[in-house]
Design a protein around this motif. Structure first.
Motif, PDB file in Angstrom:
ATOM      1  N   ALA A 361       0.828  -1.205   0.000  1.00 15.00           N
ATOM      2  CA  ALA A 361       0.000   0.000   0.000  1.00 15.00           C
ATOM      3  C   ALA A 361       0.863   1.256   0.000  1.00 15.00           C
ATOM      4  O   ALA A 361       0.568   2.235  -0.700  1.00 15.00           O
ATOM      5  CB  ALA A 361      -0.927  -0.010   1.210  1.00 15.00           C
ATOM      6  N   THR A 362       1.950   1.238   0.774  1.00 16.02           N
ATOM      7  CA  THR A 362       2.858   2.387   0.798  1.00 16.02           C
ATOM      8  C   THR A 362       3.484   2.602  -0.569  1.00 16.02           C
ATOM      9  O   THR A 362       3.596   3.740  -1.055  1.00 16.02           O
ATOM     10  CB  THR A 362       3.960   2.170   1.841  1.00 16.02           C
ATOM     11  OG1 THR A 362       3.363   1.914   3.113  1.00 16.02           O
ATOM     12  CG2 THR A 362       4.852   3.394   1.951  1.00 16.02           C
ATOM     13  N   GLY A 363       3.890   1.502  -1.227  1.00 16.84           N
ATOM     14  CA  GLY A 363       4.456   1.621  -2.573  1.00 16.84           C
ATOM     15  C   GLY A 363       3.459   2.182  -3.567  1.00 16.84           C
ATOM     16  O   GLY A 363       3.821   2.969  -4.450  1.00 16.84           O
ATOM     17  N   THR A 364       2.192   1.811  -3.422  1.00 19.04           N
ATOM     18  CA  THR A 364       1.156   2.332  -4.312  1.00 19.04           C
ATOM     19  C   THR A 364       0.986   3.836  -4.139  1.00 19.04           C
ATOM     20  O   THR A 364       0.916   4.585  -5.119  1.00 19.04           O
ATOM     21  CB  THR A 364      -0.182   1.621  -4.032  1.00 19.04           C
ATOM     22  OG1 THR A 364      -0.017   0.215  -4.207  1.00 19.04           O
ATOM     23  CG2 THR A 364      -1.275   2.116  -4.957  1.00 19.04           C
ATOM     24  N   VAL A 365       0.924   4.288  -2.889  1.00 22.79           N
ATOM     25  CA  VAL A 365       0.788   5.721  -2.633  1.00 22.79           C
ATOM     26  C   VAL A 365       2.032   6.467  -3.106  1.00 22.79           C
ATOM     27  O   VAL A 365       1.943   7.560  -3.671  1.00 22.79           O
ATOM     28  CB  VAL A 365       0.526   5.984  -1.136  1.00 22.79           C
ATOM     29  CG1 VAL A 365       0.448   7.474  -0.857  1.00 22.79           C
ATOM     30  CG2 VAL A 365      -0.759   5.293  -0.691  1.00 22.79           C
ATOM     31  N   LEU A 366       3.206   5.874  -2.895  1.00 26.08           N
ATOM     32  CA  LEU A 366       4.458   6.507  -3.330  1.00 26.08           C
ATOM     33  C   LEU A 366       4.483   6.670  -4.844  1.00 26.08           C
ATOM     34  O   LEU A 366       4.862   7.732  -5.365  1.00 26.08           O
ATOM     35  CB  LEU A 366       5.651   5.663  -2.865  1.00 26.08           C
ATOM     36  CG  LEU A 366       7.041   6.195  -3.207  1.00 26.08           C
ATOM     37  CD1 LEU A 366       7.310   7.508  -2.492  1.00 26.08           C
ATOM     38  CD2 LEU A 366       8.111   5.169  -2.842  1.00 26.08           C
ATOM     39  N   PHE A 367       4.072   5.638  -5.563  1.00 26.49           N
ATOM     40  CA  PHE A 367       4.045   5.719  -7.024  1.00 26.49           C
ATOM     41  C   PHE A 367       3.083   6.802  -7.497  1.00 26.49           C
ATOM     42  O   PHE A 367       3.420   7.628  -8.347  1.00 26.49           O
ATOM     43  CB  PHE A 367       3.634   4.363  -7.607  1.00 26.49           C
ATOM     44  CG  PHE A 367       3.437   4.380  -9.097  1.00 26.49           C
ATOM     45  CD1 PHE A 367       4.525   4.328  -9.955  1.00 26.49           C
ATOM     46  CD2 PHE A 367       2.158   4.460  -9.639  1.00 26.49           C
ATOM     47  CE1 PHE A 367       4.339   4.362 -11.329  1.00 26.49           C
ATOM     48  CE2 PHE A 367       1.957   4.490 -11.012  1.00 26.49           C
ATOM     49  CZ  PHE A 367       3.059   4.434 -11.857  1.00 26.49           C
ATOM     50  N   GLY A 368       1.874   6.812  -6.945  1.00 28.87           N
ATOM     51  CA  GLY A 368       0.888   7.802  -7.366  1.00 28.87           C
ATOM     52  C   GLY A 368       1.289   9.220  -7.022  1.00 28.87           C
ATOM     53  O   GLY A 368       0.881  10.174  -7.692  1.00 28.87           O
ATOM     54  N   THR A 369       2.109   9.389  -5.981  1.00 28.07           N
ATOM     55  CA  THR A 369       2.537  10.722  -5.560  1.00 28.07           C
ATOM     56  C   THR A 369       3.695  11.239  -6.400  1.00 28.07           C
ATOM     57  O   THR A 369       3.714  12.405  -6.810  1.00 28.07           O
ATOM     58  CB  THR A 369       2.946  10.704  -4.075  1.00 28.07           C
ATOM     59  OG1 THR A 369       1.840  10.234  -3.295  1.00 28.07           O
ATOM     60  CG2 THR A 369       3.338  12.089  -3.597  1.00 28.07           C
ATOM     61  N   LEU A 370       4.676  10.382  -6.659  1.00 24.57           N
ATOM     62  CA  LEU A 370       5.904  10.833  -7.331  1.00 24.57           C
ATOM     63  C   LEU A 370       5.878  10.708  -8.845  1.00 24.57           C
ATOM     64  O   LEU A 370       6.610  11.427  -9.536  1.00 24.57           O
ATOM     65  CB  LEU A 370       7.103  10.039  -6.787  1.00 24.57           C
ATOM     66  CG  LEU A 370       7.432  10.232  -5.306  1.00 24.57           C
ATOM     67  CD1 LEU A 370       8.724   9.503  -4.957  1.00 24.57           C
ATOM     68  CD2 LEU A 370       7.561  11.708  -4.962  1.00 24.57           C
ATOM     69  N   TYR A 371       5.051   9.817  -9.394  1.00 24.03           N
ATOM     70  CA  TYR A 371       5.061   9.626 -10.845  1.00 24.03           C
ATOM     71  C   TYR A 371       4.771  10.911 -11.614  1.00 24.03           C
ATOM     72  O   TYR A 371       5.488  11.220 -12.586  1.00 24.03           O
ATOM     73  CB  TYR A 371       4.063   8.530 -11.244  1.00 24.03           C
ATOM     74  CG  TYR A 371       3.982   8.330 -12.735  1.00 24.03           C
ATOM     75  CD1 TYR A 371       5.034   7.729 -13.430  1.00 24.03           C
ATOM     76  CD2 TYR A 371       2.864   8.758 -13.465  1.00 24.03           C
ATOM     77  CE1 TYR A 371       4.976   7.555 -14.803  1.00 24.03           C
ATOM     78  CE2 TYR A 371       2.798   8.592 -14.833  1.00 24.03           C
ATOM     79  CZ  TYR A 371       3.860   7.985 -15.497  1.00 24.03           C
ATOM     80  OH  TYR A 371       3.795   7.832 -16.865  1.00 24.03           O
ATOM     81  N   ASP A 381       5.528  17.025 -19.502  1.00 24.32           N
ATOM     82  CA  ASP A 381       4.075  16.830 -19.495  1.00 24.32           C
ATOM     83  C   ASP A 381       3.559  16.852 -18.065  1.00 24.32           C
ATOM     84  O   ASP A 381       4.180  16.292 -17.161  1.00 24.32           O
ATOM     85  CB  ASP A 381       3.714  15.493 -20.143  1.00 24.32           C
ATOM     86  CG  ASP A 381       4.113  15.431 -21.602  1.00 24.32           C
ATOM     87  OD1 ASP A 381       4.164  16.509 -22.235  1.00 24.32           O
ATOM     88  OD2 ASP A 381       4.405  14.321 -22.102  1.00 24.32           O
ATOM     89  N   LYS A 382       2.408  17.470 -17.893  1.00 23.80           N
ATOM     90  CA  LYS A 382       1.790  17.544 -16.573  1.00 23.80           C
ATOM     91  C   LYS A 382       0.545  16.675 -16.540  1.00 23.80           C
ATOM     92  O   LYS A 382      -0.339  16.814 -17.388  1.00 23.80           O
ATOM     93  CB  LYS A 382       1.428  18.990 -16.221  1.00 23.80           C
ATOM     94  CG  LYS A 382       2.633  19.893 -16.007  1.00 23.80           C
ATOM     95  CD  LYS A 382       2.201  21.272 -15.521  1.00 23.80           C
ATOM     96  CE  LYS A 382       3.415  22.153 -15.238  1.00 23.80           C
ATOM     97  NZ  LYS A 382       3.022  23.477 -14.716  1.00 23.80           N
ATOM     98  N   ILE A 383       0.505  15.771 -15.589  1.00 24.07           N
ATOM     99  CA  ILE A 383      -0.691  14.962 -15.372  1.00 24.07           C
ATOM    100  C   ILE A 383      -1.070  15.047 -13.902  1.00 24.07           C
ATOM    101  O   ILE A 383      -0.266  15.426 -13.064  1.00 24.07           O
ATOM    102  CB  ILE A 383      -0.479  13.483 -15.775  1.00 24.07           C
ATOM    103  CG1 ILE A 383       0.565  12.829 -14.856  1.00 24.07           C
ATOM    104  CG2 ILE A 383      -0.085  13.355 -17.223  1.00 24.07           C
ATOM    105  CD1 ILE A 383       0.647  11.322 -15.020  1.00 24.07           C
ATOM    106  N   SER A 384      -2.313  14.711 -13.633  1.00 21.33           N
ATOM    107  CA  SER A 384      -2.806  14.741 -12.269  1.00 21.33           C
ATOM    108  C   SER A 384      -3.244  13.344 -11.863  1.00 21.33           C
ATOM    109  O   SER A 384      -4.039  12.706 -12.556  1.00 21.33           O
ATOM    110  CB  SER A 384      -3.990  15.716 -12.153  1.00 21.33           C
ATOM    111  OG  SER A 384      -4.543  15.674 -10.860  1.00 21.33           O
TER     112      SER A 384
END
Length: 666
Positions: A361-371, A381-384
């Motif tokens: 779960a921590t890895g998932t949040v980390l990916f979504g935050t830093l990607y 490119d900017k994505i949200s």
């Protein structure tokens, strides 16, 4: 003169940190008791000097010394005193000074209360803590001097961001920092243990209270920040998956895994590698959060917009801390013994699954935050990445974890009797199903996933109570005997029950306020009525009120239900002339059943001159009060566990350890 004294004592603290980071390490390597014990004196000296610097900065804010640039940029003479004090940590420089002050407090606490630690372990732990102090004290002195003067001084200050002028957010950063920095001492314990090559049940017992103290503070800080966002921002939400929210949530997730992993290391001498790695990664995520909010990568009410050079400095500290500790782990971890064996159905297996899910779960949040940040840096490119991703990826992952939380305490160590466990929880399953059906009957609609989540939350709640009842043999023996058993139970047992039940209560609050929320937005004039969730809300008009450093338009809403008066709500739209900004102050009627939430925004431009129309936003959020209740249960449960006598009594040293105790060099 006081600011110069503050700057000077920071330089003295850096000198002491340099001494503490080297001499005790050499002393531990050579068996020199005098050098090792020097860490205690330098740790006390650091906390005194940094405390004096923090007091000097606070005094500058209290007396409105606008010759100090930090005060001129973040305070104002008309600001209430409580917010003048809070402004001490409301800027980048001030918050970093608070960060370092808390860092030295934890170092001094180990020096003061670590008398039961082996001399070598205490010396190495305090040395590792001092290396962190060296990094952040040098960062303060060389790039972020909180005592920098400005000439000529302004007649008055620029004021603090009005969104931060709130009692909830005044307490939010200190609690959050106590959590962030609290994990630094666990990190130092882990690094010292790797250097020493001594990781055993006694080490886990020493680490657990520090981990628990940091986890409690971080839990309270996150909950307080969520509460502030709910009532202050005027959106009616309590979590937005903002990147800065995420960087505080990730250490909490891994810290929770660390807390449970340390239990296995203490009870069964297992999970040693897990515990050490989690200690390193938890503090690494705390450092990552410090980098994200101070590097200029983000624009957020939570973030400090600073120049990139400061971000590069912190990035360097991050690389040295994480890279060095992981290299040390890679070198020493293979030498650690595996510990006790266990079967797939056992308490160890349940806690291992707990670790795996929380780490994923921590890895998932980390990916979504830093990607998005990486993508923008590489391609422009900017994505949200927002709530749809996090809710879709994170929430389903948590449901198996919550189920295991309810089942785990019934499992025995090493090998569990699954049939016997199922017999003890069969009534829990029945109660959870019946309660879920009752909610389905009254709610009359909603997604299947919501009811599944409610079912698992209720399972955890009733299972936690059932496990506690079995411990005290409630309804099996006379009530007086059950009370005696409850008094004799370790406080950690009561704390675990309360914390696990708190997670269930918090989940119900989250689900109810998200799934069954009602919302109405309308242009209103005096006399306009809006119906929501059975309430009739009548807008009676707006009056101008004046605060100490703001002017507000205060609306009045009359709330009735079934023709009977319920309450009057008074939301505000505040304007801060000095800061040249406005804020929304919501009005809330709170009950455990749900909150009636109202806010007003700027009047409709095309109607304001003719009729004084305002934009009114009203929400009804069922069970949202359970969210704050559940968070409070987590904090109280953790505090009960921390007060357990077993955490105040050191692990006894073996005769072998006493016989090999180093002696002072002649």
């Amino acid at each position: 003169m006081t600011p110069e004294l503050g700057h000077f004592v920071l330089a003295l603290a850096l000198a002491l940190a340099l001494v503490q980071s080297t001499i005790p390490l050499f002393g531990a390597a050579r068996g020199n008791l005098l050098w090792m014990r020097s860490a205690r004196s330098t740790a006390f000296g650091q906390v005194v000097f940094v405390g004096l610097a923090f007091a000097a900065l606070m005094r500058a804010f209290v007396v409105s010394d606008f010759t100090v640039l930090n005060v001129a940029n973040n305070s104002h003479s008309l600001k209430p005193m409580i917010f003048k004090v809070a402004a001490t940590w409301g800027s980048h420089e001030g918050s970093l000074l608070l960060w370092v002050f808390i860092l030295t407090i934890f170092g001094a606490a180990v020096a003061a209360f670590g008398s039961n630690l082996p001399e070598t372990l205490r010396a190495r732990t305090l040395a590792m803590q001092a290396w962190i102090s060296v990094g952040f004290l040098s960062f303060l002195l060389f790039t972020s001097n909180p005592f920098e003067r400005v000439f000529p001084p302004p007649l008055d200050g620029a004021d603090l961001n009005p969104l931060l002028q709130d009692i909830g957010l005044a307490m939010h950063p200190p609690l959050l920092y106590f959590g962030y920095v609290g994990f630094s001492i666990v990190f130092s314990f882990a690094a010292a243990a790797l250097i020493e090559g001594r990781i055993d049940t006694a080490w886990a017992r020493w680490v657990r209270p520090w981990t628990l103290a940091a986890w409690i503070s971080l839990t309270a800080g996150i909950a307080l920040g969520s509460w502030w966002a709910y009532y202050e921002l005027g959106w009616g939400g309590w979590w937005f998956w903002d990147p800065v929210e995420n960087v505080s949530f990730m250490p909490w997730l891994l810290g929770t895994a660390l807390l449970h992993s340390a239990i296995v290391t203490e009870k069964r001498d297992a999970f040693k590698s897990w515990t050490i790695l989690l200690a390193i990664l938890t503090f690494s995520l705390s450092l990552l959060g410090t980098f994200v909010v101070r590097s200029g990568l983000l624009t957020s009410v939570h973030a400090f917009a600073v120049d990139p050079e400061r971000g590069l400095y912190i990035l360097g500290l991050l690389a040295i801390s994480i890279g060095g500790s992981l290299a040390l782990y890679a070198w020493r971890a293979p030498m650690m013994e595996g510990g006790g064996l266990f079967k797939p159905i056992s308490r160890e297996a349940g806690l291992l699954l707990n670790n795996l899910i929380l780490a994923t779960a921590t890895g998932t949040v980390l990916f979504g935050t830093l990607y998005p940040l990486f993508l923008e840096a590489v391609s422009g490119d900017k994505i949200s990445v927002g709530p749809p991703f996090f809710n879709g990826a994170f929430v389903p992952m948590m449901l198996p974890l919550v189920f295991v939380m309810g089942l785990g305490p019934f499992l025995s160590w090493k090998r569990a009797d699954l049939v016997g466990v199922l017999q003890r929880v069969r009534f829990v399953v029945v109660l959870a199903v019946l309660a879920t059906l009752a909610i389905w009957y009254f709610a009359k609609g909603g997604p299947v996933l919501a009811y599944l989540s409610i079912l698992i939350a209720l399972w955890l709640f009733f299972a936690s109570l059932r496990e506690w009842a079995l411990r005290v043999r409630l309804f099996e023996v006379p009530l007086q005997e059950s009370i005696r058993r409850a008094r004799n139970l370790p406080r950690a047992a009561h704390g675990m029950t309360l914390a696990h039940a708190g997670v269930a209560v918090l989940m119900i609050g989250m689900i109810g306020s998200s799934v069954w929320k009602s919302e109405e937005i309308a242009f209103v004039e005096p006399g306009t009525s809006v119906n929501i969730a059975g309430f009739d809300v009548t807008f009676e008009g707006v009056q101008r009120v004046r605060g100490p450093n703001y002017i507000a338009d205060q609306g009045t809403l009359r709330v009735e239900r079934g023709g009977s008066f319920v309450t009057a709500l008074k939301p505000e739209r505040r304007s801060y002339p000095v800061a040249q900004s406005t804020t929304t102050e919501s009005a809330i009627r709170s009950t455990l059943a749900g909150d009636l939430y109202a806010s007003i925004t700027e009047p409709s431009l095309d109607k304001a001159e003719e009729s004084g129309a305002w934009t009114l936003r009203i929400l009804y959020e069922p069970f949202v009060g359970l969210l704050w209740l559940g968070a409070a249960m987590l904090v109280i449960g953790g505090s009960l566990s921390l007060s357990d006598r077993r955490f105040r009594v050191g692990a006894p040293q073996s005769s072998k350890a006493r016989s090999t105790k180093p002696v002072a060099a002649e």
